[in-house]
Structures are given as structure tokens and as C-alpha cells.
Scaffold this active site. Structure first.
Site, PDB file in Angstrom:
ATOM      1  N   GLU A   1       0.826  -1.188   0.000  1.00  0.00           N
ATOM      2  CA  GLU A   1       0.000   0.000   0.000  1.00  0.00           C
ATOM      3  C   GLU A   1       0.866   1.246   0.000  1.00  0.00           C
ATOM      4  O   GLU A   1       1.911   1.293   0.650  1.00  0.00           O
ATOM      5  CB  GLU A   1      -0.927  -0.013   1.211  1.00  0.00           C
ATOM      6  CG  GLU A   1      -2.004  -1.064   1.018  1.00  0.00           C
ATOM      7  CD  GLU A   1      -2.731  -1.410   2.271  1.00  0.00           C
ATOM      8  OE1 GLU A   1      -2.079  -1.574   3.315  1.00  0.00           O
ATOM      9  OE2 GLU A   1      -3.961  -1.504   2.206  1.00  0.00           O
TER      10      GLU A   1
ATOM     11  N   CYS B   1       3.188   8.412   1.195  1.00  0.00           N
ATOM     12  CA  CYS B   1       3.703   7.471   2.201  1.00  0.00           C
ATOM     13  C   CYS B   1       4.049   6.161   1.494  1.00  0.00           C
ATOM     14  O   CYS B   1       3.186   5.518   0.901  1.00  0.00           O
ATOM     15  CB  CYS B   1       2.648   7.261   3.295  1.00  0.00           C
ATOM     16  SG  CYS B   1       3.197   6.135   4.587  1.00  0.00           S
TER      17      CYS B   1
ATOM     18  N   CYS C   1       5.962  -6.968   7.394  1.00  0.00           N
ATOM     19  CA  CYS C   1       7.004  -6.441   8.270  1.00  0.00           C
ATOM     20  C   CYS C   1       7.360  -7.489   9.311  1.00  0.00           C
ATOM     21  O   CYS C   1       6.508  -8.247   9.765  1.00  0.00           O
ATOM     22  CB  CYS C   1       6.518  -5.170   8.975  1.00  0.00           C
ATOM     23  SG  CYS C   1       7.810  -4.321   9.913  1.00  0.00           S
TER      24      CYS C   1
ATOM     25  N   CYS D   1       5.648  -4.818  16.107  1.00  0.00           N
ATOM     26  CA  CYS D   1       5.144  -3.837  17.064  1.00  0.00           C
ATOM     27  C   CYS D   1       3.690  -4.200  17.398  1.00  0.00           C
ATOM     28  O   CYS D   1       2.895  -4.485  16.501  1.00  0.00           O
ATOM     29  CB  CYS D   1       5.217  -2.429  16.465  1.00  0.00           C
ATOM     30  SG  CYS D   1       6.896  -1.967  16.002  1.00  0.00           S
TER      31      CYS D   1
ATOM     32  N   CYS E   1       0.531  -2.380  15.732  1.00  0.00           N
ATOM     33  CA  CYS E   1       0.541  -2.122  14.288  1.00  0.00           C
ATOM     34  C   CYS E   1      -0.068  -3.278  13.510  1.00  0.00           C
ATOM     35  O   CYS E   1       0.291  -4.440  13.718  1.00  0.00           O
ATOM     36  CB  CYS E   1       1.981  -1.889  13.829  1.00  0.00           C
ATOM     37  SG  CYS E   1       2.133  -1.575  12.063  1.00  0.00           S
TER      38      CYS E   1
ATOM     39  N   CYS F   1      -1.739   5.648   9.784  1.00  0.00           N
ATOM     40  CA  CYS F   1      -0.552   4.981  10.329  1.00  0.00           C
ATOM     41  C   CYS F   1      -0.929   3.678  11.005  1.00  0.00           C
ATOM     42  O   CYS F   1      -1.847   3.644  11.819  1.00  0.00           O
ATOM     43  CB  CYS F   1       0.097   5.832  11.414  1.00  0.00           C
ATOM     44  SG  CYS F   1       0.835   7.312  10.827  1.00  0.00           S
TER      45      CYS F   1
HETATM   46  N1  SAH Z   1       8.861   0.542  10.446  1.00  0.00           N
HETATM   47  C1  SAH Z   1       8.948   1.967  10.474  1.00  0.00           C
HETATM   48  C2  SAH Z   1       7.995   2.679   9.527  1.00  0.00           C
HETATM   49  C3  SAH Z   1       6.566   2.190   9.472  1.00  0.00           C
HETATM   50  S1  SAH Z   1       5.516   2.600  10.826  1.00  0.00           S
HETATM   51  C4  SAH Z   1       8.774   2.468  11.904  1.00  0.00           C
HETATM   52  O1  SAH Z   1       8.487   1.679  12.778  1.00  0.00           O
HETATM   53  O2  SAH Z   1       8.965   3.651  12.146  1.00  0.00           O
HETATM   54  C5  SAH Z   1       5.260   4.339  10.734  1.00  0.00           C
HETATM   55  C6  SAH Z   1       4.771   4.946  12.037  1.00  0.00           C
HETATM   56  O3  SAH Z   1       3.438   4.507  12.341  1.00  0.00           O
HETATM   57  C7  SAH Z   1       5.623   4.565  13.235  1.00  0.00           C
HETATM   58  O4  SAH Z   1       5.939   5.701  13.992  1.00  0.00           O
HETATM   59  C8  SAH Z   1       4.704   3.650  14.029  1.00  0.00           C
HETATM   60  O5  SAH Z   1       5.018   3.681  15.398  1.00  0.00           O
HETATM   61  C9  SAH Z   1       3.346   4.223  13.721  1.00  0.00           C
HETATM   62  N2  SAH Z   1       2.234   3.302  13.945  1.00  0.00           N
HETATM   63  C10 SAH Z   1       2.226   1.971  13.773  1.00  0.00           C
HETATM   64  N3  SAH Z   1       1.023   1.452  14.088  1.00  0.00           N
HETATM   65  C11 SAH Z   1       0.228   2.491  14.453  1.00  0.00           C
HETATM   66  C12 SAH Z   1      -1.132   2.608  14.860  1.00  0.00           C
HETATM   67  N4  SAH Z   1      -1.919   1.542  14.950  1.00  0.00           N
HETATM   68  N5  SAH Z   1      -1.601   3.837  15.155  1.00  0.00           N
HETATM   69  C13 SAH Z   1      -0.815   4.923  15.031  1.00  0.00           C
HETATM   70  N6  SAH Z   1       0.466   4.875  14.630  1.00  0.00           N
HETATM   71  C14 SAH Z   1       0.994   3.671  14.351  1.00  0.00           C
END
Ligand code: SAH
Length: 382
Positions: free
Chosen positions: A96, A145, A152, A156, A159, A375
């Protein structure tokens, strides 16, 4: 990947293109013509590289199957003008890529009156008006973006992309190709329009470091987007943060911190077991910033987990002395995510603690929540 093994032109740099045209018995300058055509003019078919003689176009088409621009499989339009593209590559894997008109929501401070999200009940009529292709003369401002991997591996806990696991890395050509597909679809003129790129889509860019950095160079030198308009976000791959600081040409850096202590971060981001908070903050402190540049710390706020005033005060201590800013992101919820979004007053109170400590702190406006484009909401299925 060597030029001869590759079936797509996108992703090849000028040296590799030179080898390719020379192998076809052509003079070196043809490589520059191909480079200009695929990155600057963004042609999507070898037959359309008008600067090349027909004969050579045929030879190239025979040797390399295609330019390699990803196919737009689906696109979803949000009430706020955000467009989520599902882009498919030659092996039918897809990622995406998100188009966000008027800023990326990270640079601008959102007045409290505009927070939270404007009602999602706006009609699709308004949405279609917002994304109607602008006239040729109007300047477009948008942030794209970009994804760096299919899925991935970082896991996390908040996410959605993490739920997929890692399917594969994207090639440099596939990373550049996402940008080209979206620029073409939105009829962007890079010299006139103001386009920012954030590498914050699916995947961890620093776990696909070589391809990511090659894509950056092609985007700067080929497509024509300045690296100062790009930001890469990492979950904290410490050795790569250090490598990145040494790069002669690099985007700005954002670190997804998301917690104010090592213990708290381990719970949310298991990668912390590999590179602890102390190592991460040391790399952040050592990071060679350019004049006037700031490091960005991203902090996803999870209700009652990391959003207390105490956490905010710990965060202030953690980043004290680093020339930085903080982007707060209230959790974008999703199925299978065991956290809740904090209420607005908690988000604002957290922000106030940081601001009072002199840290520029912004609340990232969720973009395209209604189409699952925000995000942490990027996943594979539609
Ligand atoms: N892997 C990289 C880039 C992708 S995530 C990283 O971790 O930075 C991009 C951003 O989205 C990161 O700051 C992450 O913490 C945030 N993010 C991930 N899941 C989210 C969610 N459910 N709600 C809000 N932000 C989120």
C-alpha cells in the site's frame, strides 16, 4: 542484482543502464536517455522512450521485459482527500502507498479545534470533488507514504502490518515504482508541485537498507525529488541508524520511540530486546544532524499504557539535549489490536508537558482513517 538478471528497468542506476545498453551494442549516452525517460519522464513502456531508435526499443524490450511500474490494483478515496493505493508488482505481491494532499500532517501543528478527526460522515460526493484531478496550472501539495517491504518482521504490538509478518523485501525499483505510479496517477509535475515523501508505509526501511538507499538516490537524481523533502522512519535498527548518519545523500530521520522507558518499550516493540533504549538513544544523540535539521521522535499514544503525564515527563528527560521534535500519534485502531485510542484531552495534556519543556510537539492528524489508510493500518487485504 545485476543488470542482466533483472527483467525490469526501474531500479537500475546509470552504471547498470550503461552496462545494459553496451551489451546491446549501443553507445553509452543511450543509458542517460533511458534514465531520463524512466525516472524523469516516468514512461511506463519501453516502446514509449521516444529518444531511442525503434530498433533499440525492440532490443531492450526483448532483453528486459518491462519498465516495471507497479500496477494500480485498487484505490480507495477518503473523505479527507487521502487516497490509499494497492500497488501490485510483477510477482503479484502488493503493498500500500498513500497519497495525502496538503502536507503530511507531521510538520503542521493542529489547533485543538481541529482535533480530533473531522467527521467521517462527509459524503463521497465531497471526496470525489477533493480528488478530482486539478487543473494543469494549479500547484499540488502532497505527501506520499511509501512502503519498503511486503509485510514487516518487527512485530510492534499496536501495528496492523505486523500481523502479516514479513513476506519479502521490496527491490529499489519497487520502492521507486510506487512513487512513480502515484505521481503518474495524480498527474504530478515534480518541478512545479510540492511533493514530500515519507518512508512510513509497510515495512521497516532499515531492514531493507541497501535497496532503500538505492531507491532514495534514484528518487533524488532520477525522479527529481530533493532528499530534504523525504523522511524515513525506523523502529530503531541501531547499527543502520549509525550507517545512515554517514550517508552523503539522505532523507531526514524519524525514530519511532513509542515509550519512555526500556521496560515499557520492550512490551510494545519487541525489537527493543535486540537494541535497548539506551543504545537507541545513544545513536540518536550521536546522529550527525545538518544545520537547522531536527530529529523526529514519533510516539504512538495508547490509552492508559504510555500516555500518562508521568510518561510525558520521562520522555522529556529521555530526549533532553537532542535537537528534535516530537510527533504524537493517537493510536489508529484496528482489528486484532489490543489497545485503545486515548481521549483528546489526554493527548493534549501529554503534548502540553512536552511543549512546556521546550520541545516542539505536534499531534499528527490521522489521514484517511475511513479508508484504512492511517498509520499502522496498512495491511495486505482490501
Ligand atoms: N517501520 C517503520 C515505519 C513504518 S511505521 C517504523 O516503525 O517507524 C510508521 C509509524 O506509524 C511509526 O511511527 C509507528 O510507530 C506508527 N504506527 C504503527 N502502528 C500504528 C497505529 N496503529 N496507530 C498509530 N500509529 C501507528
Amino acid at each position: 542484482m545485476t543488470a542482466s538478471a533483472q527483467t525490469e528497468l526501474l531500479g537500475l542506476d546509470i552504471q547498470e543502464l550503461t552496462a545494459l545498453v553496451q551489451a546491446a551494442g549501443e553507445p553509452e549516452y543511450r543509458a542517460r536517455q533511458v534514465f531520463e525517460a524512466i525516472y524523469r519522464q516516468r514512461v511506463v513502456a519501453i516502446e514509449r522512450i521516444s529518444t531511442l531508435p525503434l530498433e533499440l526499443r525492440r532490443t531492450l524490450a526483448a532483453r528486459t521485459l518491462s519498465v516495471g511500474t507497479p500496477r494500480i490494483e485498487k484505490q480507495y478515496v477518503s473523505a479527507d482527500g487521502t487516497i490509499r493505493y494497492l500497488l501490485a508488482f510483477s510477482d503479484d505481491q502488493s503493498v500500500e502507498t498513500v497519497w495525502m494532499p496538503e502536507g503530511d500532517g507531521s510538520e503542521e501543528e493542529v489547533p485543538s479545534s481541529e482535533y480530533p478527526v473531522p467527521s467521517e460522515s462527509r459524503t463521497s460526493f465531497i471526496a470525489s470533488q477533493l480528488v478530482t484531478r486539478t487543473s494543469v496550472l494549479a500547484t499540488q501539495r502532497a505527501t506520499i507514504c511509501v512502503s519498503s517491504q511486503v509485510g514487516c518482521a518487527v512485530d510492534c504490538q499496536f501495528c496492523l502490518t505486523a500481523l502479516l509478518g514479513l513476506r519479502r523485501n521490496l527491490t529499489a525499483g519497487e520502492i521507486v515504482g510506487q512513487v512513480i505510479a502515484v505521481l503518474n496517477d495524480r498527474a504530478v509535475t515534480v518541478d512545479r508541485d510540492r511533493i514530500n515523501l515519507v518512508f512510513m508505509g509497510q515495512g521497516e526501511p532499515f531492514l531493507n537498507y541497501e535497496n532503500f538507499m538505492k531507491a532514495v538516490r534514484l528518487l533524488v537524481e532520477g525522479v527529481g525529488i530533493a532528499e530534504a523533502r523525504m523522511t524515513v522512519s525506523t523502529a530503531g535498527i541501531v547499527p543502520r541508524i549509525r550507517d545512515f548518519g554517514e550517508e552523503p545523500m539522505r532523507p531526514k530521520l524519524a525514530i519511532s520511540l513509542n515509550a519512555s522507558s526500556d521496560a515499557g518499550r520492550r512490551e510494545l516493540m519487541p525489537i527493543t530486546r535486540k537494541w535497548g533504549m539506551e543504545q537507541l538513544m545513544a545513536a540518536a544523540r550521536d546522529f550527525p544532524l545538518r544545520p537547522r535539521e531536527r530529529l523526529t521522535f514519533e510516539y504512538v499514544l495508547l490509552d492508559q499504557v504510555n500516555d500518562s503525564l508521568q510518561s510525558a515527563r520521562e520522555l522529556v528527560e529521555l530526549i533532553r539535549g537532542i535537537r528534535s521534535k516530537v510527533n504524537l500519534i493517537a493510536l489508529n485502531p484496528g482489528p486484532g489490536i489490543a489497545f485503545a485510542t486515548p481521549a483528546d484531552d489526554r493527548v493534549l495534556a501529554f503534548q502540553q508537558v512536552l511543549i512546556k519543556a521546550g520541545i516542539p510537539t505536534f499531534i499528527r492528524r490521522p489521514r484517511g482513517r475511513d479508508i484504512y489508510a492511517a498509520c499502522g493500518q496498512l495491511k495486505l487485504s482490501a
